[in-house]
Design an enzyme around this catalytic site. Structure first.
Site, PDB file in Angstrom:
ATOM      1  N   VAL A   1       0.839  -1.211   0.000  1.00 14.90           N
ATOM      2  CA  VAL A   1       0.000   0.000   0.000  1.00 14.90           C
ATOM      3  C   VAL A   1       0.872   1.259   0.000  1.00 14.90           C
ATOM      4  CG1 VAL A   1      -1.734   1.310   1.297  1.00 14.90           C
ATOM      5  CG2 VAL A   1      -1.901  -1.170   1.171  1.00 14.90           C
TER       6      VAL A   1
ATOM      7  N   THR B   1      -5.268  -0.452   7.644  1.00 17.29           N
ATOM      8  CA  THR B   1      -6.645  -0.802   7.996  1.00 17.29           C
ATOM      9  C   THR B   1      -6.747  -1.003   9.505  1.00 17.29           C
ATOM     10  OG1 THR B   1      -6.943  -1.808   5.853  1.00 17.29           O
ATOM     11  CG2 THR B   1      -8.485  -2.487   7.560  1.00 17.29           C
TER      12      THR B   1
ATOM     13  N   GLU C   1      -7.740   2.521   2.239  1.00 18.89           N
ATOM     14  CA  GLU C   1      -7.372   2.194   0.851  1.00 18.89           C
ATOM     15  C   GLU C   1      -8.310   1.130   0.311  1.00 18.89           C
ATOM     16  OE1 GLU C   1      -5.914  -0.816  -0.195  1.00 18.89           O
ATOM     17  OE2 GLU C   1      -5.615  -1.779   1.756  1.00 18.89           O
ATOM     18  N   PHE C   2      -8.576   1.235  -0.993  1.00 21.48           N
ATOM     19  CA  PHE C   2      -9.428   0.233  -1.644  1.00 21.48           C
ATOM     20  C   PHE C   2      -8.682  -0.392  -2.822  1.00 21.48           C
ATOM     21  CE2 PHE C   2     -12.309   3.441   0.240  1.00 21.48           C
ATOM     22  CZ  PHE C   2     -12.992   2.626   1.140  1.00 21.48           C
TER      23      PHE C   2
ATOM     24  N   LYS D   1      -6.794  -2.981  -5.146  1.00 18.54           N
ATOM     25  CA  LYS D   1      -6.816  -4.426  -5.387  1.00 18.54           C
ATOM     26  C   LYS D   1      -5.445  -4.826  -5.908  1.00 18.54           C
ATOM     27  CE  LYS D   1     -10.220  -4.227  -8.408  1.00 18.54           C
ATOM     28  NZ  LYS D   1     -10.503  -2.785  -8.342  1.00 18.54           N
TER      29      LYS D   1
ATOM     30  N   LYS E   1     -14.368   0.958   5.349  1.00 16.30           N
ATOM     31  CA  LYS E   1     -13.378  -0.001   4.823  1.00 16.30           C
ATOM     32  C   LYS E   1     -13.794  -1.438   5.163  1.00 16.30           C
ATOM     33  CE  LYS E   1      -9.445  -1.989   3.787  1.00 16.30           C
ATOM     34  NZ  LYS E   1      -8.730  -2.002   2.545  1.00 16.30           N
TER      35      LYS E   1
ATOM     36  N   GLY F   1     -15.621 -19.865  -6.846  1.00 25.24           N
ATOM     37  CA  GLY F   1     -14.290 -20.440  -7.048  1.00 25.24           C
ATOM     38  C   GLY F   1     -13.869 -21.258  -5.840  1.00 25.24           C
TER      39      GLY F   1
ATOM     40  N   CYS G   1      -6.300  -9.145   2.678  1.00 28.85           N
ATOM     41  CA  CYS G   1      -7.363  -8.279   3.216  1.00 28.85           C
ATOM     42  C   CYS G   1      -8.626  -9.013   3.663  1.00 28.85           C
ATOM     43  CB  CYS G   1      -7.727  -7.222   2.192  1.00 28.85           C
ATOM     44  SG  CYS G   1      -6.414  -6.034   1.967  1.00 28.85           S
TER      45      CYS G   1
ATOM     46  N   LYS H   1      -4.650 -14.806  -6.299  1.00 26.74           N
ATOM     47  CA  LYS H   1      -5.425 -14.366  -7.463  1.00 26.74           C
ATOM     48  C   LYS H   1      -4.437 -14.047  -8.569  1.00 26.74           C
ATOM     49  CE  LYS H   1      -6.136  -9.553  -7.219  1.00 26.74           C
ATOM     50  NZ  LYS H   1      -6.910  -8.407  -6.863  1.00 26.74           N
TER      51      LYS H   1
HETATM   52  C1  UDX Z   1      -9.447  -6.545  -1.763  1.00 29.98           C
HETATM   53  C2  UDX Z   1     -10.454  -5.436  -2.102  1.00 29.98           C
HETATM   54  O1  UDX Z   1     -11.058  -5.710  -3.375  1.00 29.98           O
HETATM   55  C3  UDX Z   1      -9.782  -4.083  -2.084  1.00 29.98           C
HETATM   56  O2  UDX Z   1     -10.726  -3.059  -2.313  1.00 29.98           O
HETATM   57  C4  UDX Z   1      -9.129  -3.885  -0.717  1.00 29.98           C
HETATM   58  O3  UDX Z   1      -8.451  -2.655  -0.658  1.00 29.98           O
HETATM   59  C5  UDX Z   1      -8.166  -5.014  -0.428  1.00 29.98           C
HETATM   60  O4  UDX Z   1      -8.854  -6.282  -0.513  1.00 29.98           O
HETATM   61  P1  UDX Z   1      -7.540  -7.848  -3.093  1.00 29.98           P
HETATM   62  O5  UDX Z   1      -7.337  -8.647  -1.851  1.00 29.98           O
HETATM   63  O6  UDX Z   1      -6.349  -7.332  -3.817  1.00 29.98           O
HETATM   64  O7  UDX Z   1      -8.478  -6.575  -2.810  1.00 29.98           O
HETATM   65  O8  UDX Z   1      -8.300  -8.761  -4.146  1.00 29.98           O
HETATM   66  P2  UDX Z   1      -9.744  -8.980  -4.762  1.00 29.98           P
HETATM   67  O9  UDX Z   1      -9.655  -8.795  -6.216  1.00 29.98           O
HETATM   68  O10 UDX Z   1     -10.817  -8.244  -4.062  1.00 29.98           O
HETATM   69  O11 UDX Z   1      -9.902 -10.555  -4.501  1.00 29.98           O
HETATM   70  C6  UDX Z   1      -9.827 -11.115  -3.188  1.00 29.98           C
HETATM   71  C7  UDX Z   1     -10.022 -12.614  -3.241  1.00 29.98           C
HETATM   72  O12 UDX Z   1     -11.358 -12.934  -3.654  1.00 29.98           O
HETATM   73  C8  UDX Z   1      -9.128 -13.332  -4.241  1.00 29.98           C
HETATM   74  O13 UDX Z   1      -8.708 -14.559  -3.691  1.00 29.98           O
HETATM   75  C9  UDX Z   1     -10.006 -13.547  -5.458  1.00 29.98           C
HETATM   76  O14 UDX Z   1      -9.608 -14.616  -6.259  1.00 29.98           O
HETATM   77  C10 UDX Z   1     -11.352 -13.810  -4.778  1.00 29.98           C
HETATM   78  N1  UDX Z   1     -12.507 -13.476  -5.626  1.00 29.98           N
HETATM   79  C11 UDX Z   1     -12.663 -12.185  -6.070  1.00 29.98           C
HETATM   80  C12 UDX Z   1     -13.433 -14.445  -5.931  1.00 29.98           C
HETATM   81  O15 UDX Z   1     -13.317 -15.614  -5.531  1.00 29.98           O
HETATM   82  N2  UDX Z   1     -14.539 -14.091  -6.670  1.00 29.98           N
HETATM   83  C13 UDX Z   1     -14.740 -12.827  -7.134  1.00 29.98           C
HETATM   84  O16 UDX Z   1     -15.764 -12.592  -7.802  1.00 29.98           O
HETATM   85  C14 UDX Z   1     -13.774 -11.847  -6.828  1.00 29.98           C
END
Ligand code: UDX
Length: 439
Positions: free
Chosen positions: A11, A121, A148-149, A151, A204, A253, A260, A321
């Site tokens: 971050v 956070t 922060e938001f 990804k 958040k 999935g 996070c 991811k």
């Molecule tokens: C998340 C929030 O989206 C972000 O706003 C915050 O600041 C930090 O946490 P991030 O952890 O980077 O971001 O990833 P994100 O894309 O949200 O995915 C989180 C997890 O959920 C991953 O393991 C992803 O594979 C899973 N996921 C995401 C799903 O299984 N299905 C979805 O539809 C979306």
């Protein structure tokens, strides 16, 4: 504006490089000297698309610098962003020790009025507690909660073109100061949301808890789809087009992971229980997610039956991811560990996370491969666990030749079942009917 960013992690780096790109003078500080030296040399130790480019741009323009000297960075800056980690303890409680120490250091080193911007956070109520500590400083330190938001994988875009910026503070001057910093990134001023600090902190958690809940909800719907012969992909589109629902974060999935969602759901659950507030939805979200890798492994075990143990599986994806080398709380890693525990041997490939994964996996049972086709050679099935773009369109003819059996378990629903059956694969994915070429 002169800015210090304390904590050159994920971050902090995105924030520092992002703010430097609009001409601010930013110093990123960290206690890790090796990391700071690398960064000063333009090398970014994490995989995040376009981050290295932005860091190098900041360095070249002399708007971005890196240092281990916290006191100096505080003294020479008006605005200080705090972006240090707030890891979860075993019971879900947040470990705020680093945040506390940094805030005390800011209070002690301040040589004039400052604005402290909390990006780490922290649970609702933290602003009030830290505000009390900051009173001990000889100078006025205004506090702003600015969650922060970002990804992982699209953090630069998220910073440079945010959906919204939340500014939580009780100090009007500080609010205006931070609004000015963010204006260049927002086309529409109404997307700067000003509120009190407790509401900003809560926003958040509510955002992450809502997104995590949507994923667990879809994973539950997917399990029902499997039993009734429905296709969750059609259901996802069917509900996502309802504007009240929207289509984000509805992909089923092997579960959500990362730094996070799991940590934030645990922390808000802990707080809810402490305050004696109902938290059944969140508890169920967490419970469903915790069980998701196991449910997938049970399906793989069922396919192999008693002779399962000893079979060799190919695995694509170890990161939590796509577009990241991050394996924290990765459902892919959890699935691989469960598979090896059940006697399977694994050949695994991930485009970026192999080095991180190697430290955590039993290398007696998991062979890490350098390319996706190496990981499928002579395997009895391929298991897909991360949605990397390079897995979307593989050479299926090559897979057919290399694999011992044409069987794919897809924990990310990357392919069309019907097409897979036409290609001759037994294809099992999440919440969609299994495609069997023999039927
Ligand atoms: C998340 C929030 O989206 C972000 O706003 C915050 O600041 C930090 O946490 P991030 O952890 O980077 O971001 O990833 P994100 O894309 O949200 O995915 C989180 C997890 O959920 C991953 O393991 C992803 O594979 C899973 N996921 C995401 C799903 O299984 N299905 C979805 O539809 C979306």
């Amino acid at each position: 504006m002169k800015i210090a960013v304390i904590g050159a992690g994920y971050v902090g780096l995105v924030t520092g490089a992002g703010l430097a790109s609009t001409g601010n003078k930013v110093t990123c500080v960290d206690i890790d000297e090796e990391k700071i030296n690398l960064l000063a040399d333009g090398q970014v130790p994490i995989h995040e698309p376009r981050l290295e480019q932005l860091v190098r741009y900041g360095l070249a323009k002399q708007n971005l610098s890196f240092s281990t000297d916290l006191g100096r960075a505080i003294r020479s800056s008006k605005i200080i962003f705090v972006t240090v980690g707030t890891p979860a303890q075993v019971d879900g409680r947040q470990d705020l020790s680093t945040v506390d120490t940094v805030c005390e250091q800011i209070a002690g080193a301040a040589n004039g009025p400052k604005t402290l911007v909390m990006k780490s956070t922290v649970l609702p109520g933290t602003a009030r507690k830290i505000g009390e500590k900051l009173q001990t400083s000889r100078h006025k330190i205004a506090y702003v909660s600015n969650p922060e938001f970002l990804k992982e994988g699209s953090a630069i875009d998220d910073f440079l073109k945010p959906d919204r910026v939340v500014i939580g503070s009780e100090d009007q001057d500080a609010i205006e100061e931070i609004e000015t910093l963010y204006k260049p990134f927002l086309r529409r001023e109404e997307n700067i949301l000003v509120m009190d600090s407790a509401s900003a902190e809560m926003t958040k958690y509510a955002a992450n808890a809502m997104l995590a809940t949507r994923i667990s909800f879809m994973n539950e719907m997917a399990a029902i789809c499997e039993k009734v012969g429905a296709d969750v992909e059609k259901v996802r589109r069917g509900i996502g087009t309802d504007r009240r629902i929207g289509n984000g974060h509805l992909f089923p999935g092997v579960g959500y992971g990362g730094s996070c969602f799991p940590k934030d759901v645990s922390a808000i659950l802990y707080l809810a229980e402490l305050l004696d507030c109902p938290a059944g939805v969140l508890r169920a979200t967490q419970h469903t997610n915790d069980g998701q890798p196991n449910r997938f492994v049970e399906r793989i075990k069922k396919h192999f039956g008693d002779k399962g143990g000893g079979s060799v599986l190919g695995v694509w994806g170890l990161a939590f991811k796509r577009d990241t080398d991050d394996i924290r709380e990765s459902p892919a890693m959890k699935t691989v560990k469960l598979l090896t525990k059940n006697g399977f041997s694994i050949k695994a490939y991930d485009p970026e996370a192999t080095e991180n994964a190697e430290r955590e996996l039993d290398t007696m049972r998991v062979m890490l491969c350098r390319d996706p086709y190496g990981a499928v050679t002579d395997v009895e099935a391929l298991v897909i666990l991360t949605d990397w773009p390079e897995f979307s369109n593989p050479d299926f003819n090559r897979l057919s030749t290399l694999m011992q059996k044409r069987v794919i378990f897809d924990g990310r629903n990357l392919y069309e079942p019907k097409t897979m059956a036409q290609r001759g694969f037994l294809y099992c994915c999440i919440g969609r009917p299994t495609a069997d070429p023999s039927t």
